[in-house]
Design a protein around this motif. Structure first.
Motif, mmCIF file in Angstrom:
data_model
loop_
_atom_site.group_PDB
_atom_site.id
_atom_site.type_symbol
_atom_site.label_atom_id
_atom_site.label_comp_id
_atom_site.label_asym_id
_atom_site.label_seq_id
_atom_site.Cartn_x
_atom_site.Cartn_y
_atom_site.Cartn_z
ATOM 1 N N VAL A 148 30.403 62.220 34.284
ATOM 2 C CA VAL A 148 31.081 62.260 35.582
ATOM 3 C C VAL A 148 30.135 62.813 36.639
ATOM 4 N N ALA A 149 29.400 63.880 36.310
ATOM 5 C CA ALA A 149 28.470 64.472 37.262
ATOM 6 C C ALA A 149 27.345 63.500 37.615
ATOM 7 N N ARG A 150 26.848 62.757 36.639
ATOM 8 C CA ARG A 150 25.802 61.789 36.927
ATOM 9 C C ARG A 150 26.309 60.700 37.862
ATOM 10 N N GLY A 187 30.743 63.303 51.272
ATOM 11 C CA GLY A 187 29.937 64.405 50.759
ATOM 12 C C GLY A 187 30.763 65.411 50.000
ATOM 13 N N SER A 188 30.222 66.608 49.874
ATOM 14 C CA SER A 188 30.879 67.759 49.254
ATOM 15 C C SER A 188 31.047 67.631 47.747
ATOM 16 N N ARG A 189 30.119 66.931 47.093
ATOM 17 C CA ARG A 189 30.199 66.779 45.648
ATOM 18 C C ARG A 189 29.087 67.527 44.906
ATOM 19 N N GLY A 190 28.162 68.129 45.636
ATOM 20 C CA GLY A 190 26.986 68.738 45.017
ATOM 21 C C GLY A 190 27.311 69.777 43.963
ATOM 22 N N LEU A 191 28.171 70.738 44.279
ATOM 23 C CA LEU A 191 28.486 71.768 43.299
ATOM 24 C C LEU A 191 29.356 71.237 42.165
ATOM 25 N N LEU A 192 30.115 70.169 42.415
ATOM 26 C CA LEU A 192 30.847 69.525 41.317
ATOM 27 C C LEU A 192 29.862 68.911 40.323
ATOM 28 N N VAL A 193 28.796 68.329 40.840
ATOM 29 C CA VAL A 193 27.743 67.775 39.984
ATOM 30 C C VAL A 193 27.095 68.897 39.182
ATOM 31 N N VAL A 194 26.751 69.992 39.849
ATOM 32 C CA VAL A 194 26.127 71.134 39.172
ATOM 33 C C VAL A 194 27.063 71.663 38.090
ATOM 34 N N ARG A 195 28.319 71.846 38.421
ATOM 35 C CA ARG A 195 29.298 72.364 37.460
ATOM 36 C C ARG A 195 29.423 71.450 36.241
ATOM 37 N N GLY A 196 29.334 70.142 36.456
ATOM 38 C CA GLY A 196 29.459 69.199 35.351
ATOM 39 C C GLY A 196 28.251 69.152 34.434
ATOM 40 N N LEU A 197 27.074 69.446 34.970
ATOM 41 C CA LEU A 197 25.845 69.341 34.172
ATOM 42 C C LEU A 197 25.379 70.668 33.589
ATOM 43 N N ALA A 198 25.789 71.772 34.181
ATOM 44 C CA ALA A 198 25.291 73.084 33.761
ATOM 45 C C ALA A 198 26.177 73.695 32.682
ATOM 46 N N ARG A 199 25.533 74.444 31.813
ATOM 47 C CA ARG A 199 26.261 75.234 30.803
ATOM 48 C C ARG A 199 26.991 76.378 31.500
ATOM 49 N N ASP A 200 26.340 76.935 32.516
ATOM 50 C CA ASP A 200 26.885 78.048 33.288
ATOM 51 C C ASP A 200 26.178 78.031 34.630
ATOM 52 N N TRP A 201 26.808 78.574 35.660
ATOM 53 C CA TRP A 201 26.176 78.605 36.976
ATOM 54 C C TRP A 201 26.887 79.633 37.837
ATOM 55 N N PRO A 228 13.386 67.306 26.081
ATOM 56 C CA PRO A 228 13.843 65.974 25.655
ATOM 57 C C PRO A 228 14.082 65.072 26.866
ATOM 58 N N ARG A 229 13.638 63.843 26.758
ATOM 59 C CA ARG A 229 13.788 62.892 27.866
ATOM 60 C C ARG A 229 15.251 62.685 28.255
ATOM 61 N N ALA A 230 16.160 62.801 27.322
ATOM 62 C CA ALA A 230 17.576 62.546 27.593
ATOM 63 C C ALA A 230 18.186 63.550 28.570
ATOM 64 N N VAL A 231 17.647 64.752 28.646
ATOM 65 C CA VAL A 231 18.236 65.769 29.521
ATOM 66 C C VAL A 231 17.447 65.980 30.817
ATOM 67 N N ARG A 232 16.283 65.376 30.933
ATOM 68 C CA ARG A 232 15.460 65.560 32.136
ATOM 69 C C ARG A 232 16.180 65.128 33.419
ATOM 70 N N PRO A 233 16.905 63.999 33.412
ATOM 71 C CA PRO A 233 17.619 63.627 34.645
ATOM 72 C C PRO A 233 18.676 64.658 35.053
ATOM 73 N N ASP A 234 19.279 65.335 34.079
ATOM 74 C CA ASP A 234 20.289 66.344 34.394
ATOM 75 C C ASP A 234 19.673 67.530 35.121
ATOM 76 N N VAL A 235 18.550 68.024 34.600
ATOM 77 C CA VAL A 235 17.879 69.170 35.235
ATOM 78 C C VAL A 235 17.398 68.773 36.627
ATOM 79 N N ARG A 236 16.842 67.595 36.725
ATOM 80 C CA ARG A 236 16.339 67.081 38.016
ATOM 81 C C ARG A 236 17.469 66.982 39.042
ATOM 82 N N LEU A 237 18.623 66.477 38.614
ATOM 83 C CA LEU A 237 19.763 66.317 39.521
ATOM 84 C C LEU A 237 20.308 67.672 39.959
ATOM 85 N N VAL A 238 20.418 68.634 39.034
ATOM 86 C CA VAL A 238 20.898 69.968 39.399
ATOM 87 C C VAL A 238 19.955 70.611 40.419
#
Length: 179
Positions: A169-171, A123-137, A56-66
């Protein structure tokens, strides 16, 4: 000794965690050299895979950002070898559970550290972004040395459980990093 607002407020080492064993419907893989072009190349791989999988187009930016954040962490935090070409691998798995698993394999045995940056820190926000967009990580050491960092990003928009939307928030955090 005083502290600067650019210092981190909190560092939280990530405990080793393997991804859940889920059926993989398809895998796209890329071996990359540790250079500044790696994030752009992994975004192209991600776009190609998501198009192929009709995500789905709506979730593509999330996967790309992670994927971009995990690759950027390799560039910023993996020690370089002298006199040797440093490479790392990225895999995108289409999971039967309606998610995409992003896996990044690098040669550093240092586990990632989830940081909470102080206000004003750049900086230092990368894993916060991942945590916000991922179901699990998580991350886990590899038997041959190095580690894998992974994140499962759902392919369906999930409603926030507590009224806040961590994906939004992650976006925003990802967009601020790109400024």
């Amino acid at each position: 000794m005083g502290t600067s607002t650019a210092l981190l407020v909190e560092d939280m080492p990530i405990a080793a965690k393997r991804p859940p064993a889920l059926p993989i419907l398809d895998r796209q893989h890329l071996r990359l050299v540790v250079t500044g072009t790696a994030p752009r190349l992994v975004r192209a791989l991600t776009d190609q895979a998501l198009h192929l999988w009709r995500a789905p187009r709506a979730v593509r930016p999330d996967v790309r950002l992670v994927a971009t954040e995990l690759v950027t962490n390799v560039l910023q935090h993996t020690p370089r070898s002298e006199g040797r070409l440093d490479v790392f691998d990225v895999a995108l798995d289409l999971l039967a559970s309606s998610a995409v698993r992003v896996l990044v394999f690098d040669m550093s045995s240092d586990m990632p550290i989830c940081r909470t940056p102080a206000p004003g820190a750049e900086g230092s926000r990368g894993l916060l972004v991942v945590r916000g967009l991922a179901r699990d990580w998580g991350a886990f050491p590899l038997p041959s040395g190095g580690k894998a960092v992974w994140a499962d990003v759902p392919l369906a928009v999930e409603a926030p459980r507590d009224g806040t939307d961590p994906r939004m928030v992650a976006r925003v955090l990802g967009a601020v990093r790109d400024l």
